[in-house]
Design a protein around this motif. Structure first.
Motif, PDB file in Angstrom:
ATOM      1  N   GLU A  31      27.984  19.220  -6.977  1.00 42.30           N
ATOM      2  CA  GLU A  31      26.595  19.244  -7.398  1.00 42.30           C
ATOM      3  C   GLU A  31      26.312  20.640  -7.971  1.00 42.30           C
ATOM      4  N   ILE A  32      25.901  20.664  -9.248  1.00 43.18           N
ATOM      5  CA  ILE A  32      25.732  21.931  -9.952  1.00 43.18           C
ATOM      6  C   ILE A  32      24.263  22.102 -10.308  1.00 43.18           C
ATOM      7  N   ALA A  33      23.720  23.270 -10.026  1.00 40.24           N
ATOM      8  CA  ALA A  33      22.325  23.566 -10.346  1.00 40.24           C
ATOM      9  C   ALA A  33      22.228  24.085 -11.773  1.00 40.24           C
ATOM     10  N   VAL A  34      21.229  23.592 -12.510  1.00 40.78           N
ATOM     11  CA  VAL A  34      21.021  23.996 -13.900  1.00 40.78           C
ATOM     12  C   VAL A  34      19.561  24.395 -14.056  1.00 40.78           C
ATOM     13  N   MET A  35      19.320  25.577 -14.634  1.00 42.84           N
ATOM     14  CA  MET A  35      17.971  26.044 -14.925  1.00 42.84           C
ATOM     15  C   MET A  35      17.624  25.669 -16.355  1.00 42.84           C
ATOM     16  N   ALA A  36      16.498  24.993 -16.535  1.00 45.62           N
ATOM     17  CA  ALA A  36      16.066  24.583 -17.874  1.00 45.62           C
ATOM     18  C   ALA A  36      15.087  25.605 -18.430  1.00 45.62           C
ATOM     19  N   PRO A  37      15.361  26.204 -19.583  1.00 48.24           N
ATOM     20  CA  PRO A  37      14.407  27.139 -20.194  1.00 48.24           C
ATOM     21  C   PRO A  37      13.127  26.403 -20.598  1.00 48.24           C
ATOM     22  N   PRO A  38      12.018  27.094 -20.746  1.00 53.03           N
ATOM     23  CA  PRO A  38      10.739  26.445 -21.067  1.00 53.03           C
ATOM     24  C   PRO A  38      10.801  25.560 -22.304  1.00 53.03           C
ATOM     25  N   GLU A 328      10.582  23.054 -10.196  1.00 58.34           N
ATOM     26  CA  GLU A 328       9.911  22.771 -11.472  1.00 58.34           C
ATOM     27  C   GLU A 328      10.863  22.872 -12.651  1.00 58.34           C
ATOM     28  N   ASN A 329      11.736  23.851 -12.646  1.00 61.88           N
ATOM     29  CA  ASN A 329      12.633  24.028 -13.784  1.00 61.88           C
ATOM     30  C   ASN A 329      14.110  24.055 -13.395  1.00 61.88           C
ATOM     31  N   GLN A 330      14.438  23.634 -12.170  1.00 62.54           N
ATOM     32  CA  GLN A 330      15.833  23.595 -11.740  1.00 62.54           C
ATOM     33  C   GLN A 330      16.234  22.154 -11.432  1.00 62.54           C
ATOM     34  N   PHE A 331      17.416  21.815 -11.894  1.00 61.11           N
ATOM     35  CA  PHE A 331      17.909  20.448 -11.740  1.00 61.11           C
ATOM     36  C   PHE A 331      19.339  20.486 -11.209  1.00 61.11           C
ATOM     37  N   ILE A 332      19.666  19.495 -10.378  1.00 59.31           N
ATOM     38  CA  ILE A 332      20.992  19.414  -9.755  1.00 59.31           C
ATOM     39  C   ILE A 332      21.779  18.288 -10.412  1.00 59.31           C
ATOM     40  N   LEU A 333      22.942  18.615 -10.972  1.00 66.45           N
ATOM     41  CA  LEU A 333      23.842  17.596 -11.534  1.00 66.45           C
ATOM     42  C   LEU A 333      24.505  16.856 -10.364  1.00 66.45           C
ATOM     43  N   ALA A 363      18.611  14.065 -20.707  1.00 68.20           N
ATOM     44  CA  ALA A 363      19.726  14.514 -19.863  1.00 68.20           C
ATOM     45  C   ALA A 363      20.873  15.054 -20.702  1.00 68.20           C
ATOM     46  N   PHE A 364      21.033  14.502 -21.900  1.00 69.94           N
ATOM     47  CA  PHE A 364      22.117  14.971 -22.769  1.00 69.94           C
ATOM     48  C   PHE A 364      21.906  16.439 -23.134  1.00 69.94           C
ATOM     49  N   HIS A 365      20.676  16.802 -23.496  1.00 73.66           N
ATOM     50  CA  HIS A 365      20.388  18.199 -23.875  1.00 73.66           C
ATOM     51  C   HIS A 365      20.514  19.127 -22.670  1.00 73.66           C
ATOM     52  N   LEU A 366      20.092  18.651 -21.496  1.00 70.94           N
ATOM     53  CA  LEU A 366      20.208  19.482 -20.291  1.00 70.94           C
ATOM     54  C   LEU A 366      21.675  19.710 -19.937  1.00 70.94           C
ATOM     55  N   ASN A 367      22.504  18.711 -20.160  1.00 73.34           N
ATOM     56  CA  ASN A 367      23.930  18.859 -19.890  1.00 73.34           C
ATOM     57  C   ASN A 367      24.554  19.841 -20.874  1.00 73.34           C
ATOM     58  N   ASN A 368      24.097  19.830 -22.129  1.00 73.33           N
ATOM     59  CA  ASN A 368      24.595  20.816 -23.089  1.00 73.33           C
ATOM     60  C   ASN A 368      24.217  22.236 -22.666  1.00 73.33           C
ATOM     61  N   ARG A 370      23.872  23.209 -19.579  1.00 73.32           N
ATOM     62  CA  ARG A 370      24.791  23.532 -18.482  1.00 73.32           C
ATOM     63  C   ARG A 370      26.140  24.016 -19.030  1.00 73.32           C
ATOM     64  N   ILE A 371      26.656  23.280 -20.003  1.00 73.83           N
ATOM     65  CA  ILE A 371      27.962  23.643 -20.577  1.00 73.83           C
ATOM     66  C   ILE A 371      27.884  25.020 -21.250  1.00 73.83           C
ATOM     67  N   ARG A 372      26.779  25.263 -21.949  1.00 70.19           N
ATOM     68  CA  ARG A 372      26.619  26.564 -22.617  1.00 70.19           C
ATOM     69  C   ARG A 372      26.612  27.705 -21.613  1.00 70.19           C
ATOM     70  N   LYS A 373      25.884  27.520 -20.501  1.00 72.98           N
ATOM     71  CA  LYS A 373      25.839  28.582 -19.488  1.00 72.98           C
ATOM     72  C   LYS A 373      27.229  28.797 -18.866  1.00 72.98           C
ATOM     73  N   GLU A 374      27.964  27.720 -18.636  1.00 73.41           N
ATOM     74  CA  GLU A 374      29.294  27.871 -18.059  1.00 73.41           C
ATOM     75  C   GLU A 374      30.225  28.630 -18.989  1.00 73.41           C
ATOM     76  N   LEU A 375      30.104  28.365 -20.295  1.00 74.00           N
ATOM     77  CA  LEU A 375      30.946  29.077 -21.249  1.00 74.00           C
ATOM     78  C   LEU A 375      30.590  30.554 -21.305  1.00 74.00           C
ATOM     79  N   GLU A 376      29.290  30.866 -21.149  1.00 73.00           N
ATOM     80  CA  GLU A 376      28.881  32.274 -21.146  1.00 73.00           C
ATOM     81  C   GLU A 376      29.414  32.993 -19.918  1.00 73.00           C
TER      82      GLU A 376
END
Length: 376
Positions: A31-38, A328-333, A363-368, A370-376
């Motif tokens: 389970e991975i936490a992802v922060m969504a920008p505004p 509010e802005n954090q989501f768990i994969l 969800a597709f954009h939120l997953n992208n 997540r992938i972007r943050k992991e690559l950074e």
């Protein structure tokens, strides 16, 4: 330095557990936490997981086939030359109807052996009767009478064996009785239909030599046919033997055709990863033709269960995931177990509970992200 530490551990009999630690780490990060920008948060649509009534329907591609339980392949019972053909493709025939004629020397030889055995039996019976009279007159011994009776028994066995051989060659009991009474050999034998139906194949012509292994005619009862389809292995559990199903045939538009599922294969085809499904369909007007393309439609009763939109599902690796809102802005994969896609909805089997808020759109954009943050 690492080599020295590894050598020291091996010398002490201690095996390194780096791979195990990595495996445990992978499991704890399922389970991975992802922060969504505004900017992304405004594009997400979030809704609670809720129960709904849903009906499961399968559309399985297939085709019409002959009912193999109503097909007869007719061949000669003895080798011989074809002298007559009376049935042709498309003709309706009855069980026992004459389809062709075979002239066989093998049959003549077998009939001659039968008549010879019958003659020998009559002679042995006369010998036994004479021996009995001589025994009563005290002319011969009882042992000699027993010898004559044994000879009669042997000939009777031969006669029965000859009669059985004639029956195997296709002669009826009436024909054998006629042969026995008249003593006239008839080397002609008919080829008859073993099933009432329609002649769909004919592999016979006058003058050809036919063998018992040859299929001269194929007769099929087309008043009932099969529809055979392939169900993906993930959906095979939805198909049950004895259940009702519909058939859609492009060549017969607008016609409602129903039948019964009579067979679900016990194994999966390793090449196609599908399970064979067969249903039986009545065809009294013969409008359904074998080899027509068809779609088998199987309706399952509507059930109430937890469901989520198919757009909420993210496929990663070989598993399904959804984004569960943690703040509010954090989501768990979160990994989930889901049923097949049914009209844009998927049934929740495990991984979610009612009331949990998930991303149902975006969800597709939120997953992208997540992938972007992991690559950074």
């Amino acid at each position: 330095m690492k080599k020295v530490i590894l050598f020291t551990l091996l010398a002490l009999g201690v095996w390194p557990v780096f791979g195990q630690q990595e495996s445990q780490k992978a499991e704890t990060t399922a389970e991975i936490a992802v922060m969504a920008p505004p900017s992304l948060l405004q594009r997400l649509k979030i809704a609670p997981v809720a129960s709904a009534e849903i009906g499961e329907t399968l559309h399985l591609p297939g085709r019409v086939m002959l009912n193999e339980h109503r097909v007869a392949r007719v061949g000669p019972s003895v080798s011989g030359r074809v002298t007559d053909v009376t049935a042709f493709v498309g003709q309706n025939v009855r069980q026992g109807q004459h389809l062709g004629t075979i002239n066989s020397t093998e049959l003549s030889i077998a009939q001659a052996a039968y008549l010879k055995a019958k003659t020998q039996m009559n002679l042995r019976r006369l010998a036994v009767d004479r021996a009995r009279r001589l025994l009563e007159a005290d002319v011969i011994s009882r042992a000699e009478l027993h010898e004559r009776e044994s000879e009669l028994t042997e000939v009777e066995v031969e006669l029965r064996a000859s009669a059985d051989q004639l029956a195997v060659m296709g002669m009826s009991e009436e024909a054998i009785r006629r042969l026995s009474s008249s003593g006239q050999i008839d080397s002609v034998i008919p080829v008859t239909a073993t099933l009432s139906g329609t002649v769909i194949e004919r592999e016979i012509s006058i003058g050809q030599i036919a063998q018992p292994a040859d299929d001269l005619f194929t007769v099929a009862d087309l008043s009932e046919v099969w529809v055979v389809a392939e169900a993906p292995e993930q959906q095979a559990y939805l198909v049950e033997t004895g259940g009702n199903a519909e058939v859609q045939i492009p060549a017969l538009p607008g016609q409602k055709i129903t039948g019964t599922v009579i067979y679900v294969a016990d194994i999966v085809n390793p090449s196609t990863r599908t399970v064979t499904v067969r249903m039986e369909v009545k065809n009294p007007e013969r409008k359904i033709k074998p080899e027509m393309l068809a779609t088998m439609v199987i309706h399952r009763p509507r059930i109430t269960s937890l469901n989520i939109p198919s757009k909420a599902v993210v496929r990663t690796g070989d598993r399904d995931y959804v984004f569960v809102q943690d703040s509010e802005n954090q989501f768990i994969l979160t990994p989930v177990s889901l049923g097949p896609d049914l009209g844009g909805l998927r049934r929740v089997i495990a991984g979610l509970t009612e009331g949990q808020r998930i991303v149902v759109d975006g969800a597709f954009h939120l997953n992208n992200e997540r992938i972007r943050k992991e690559l950074e």
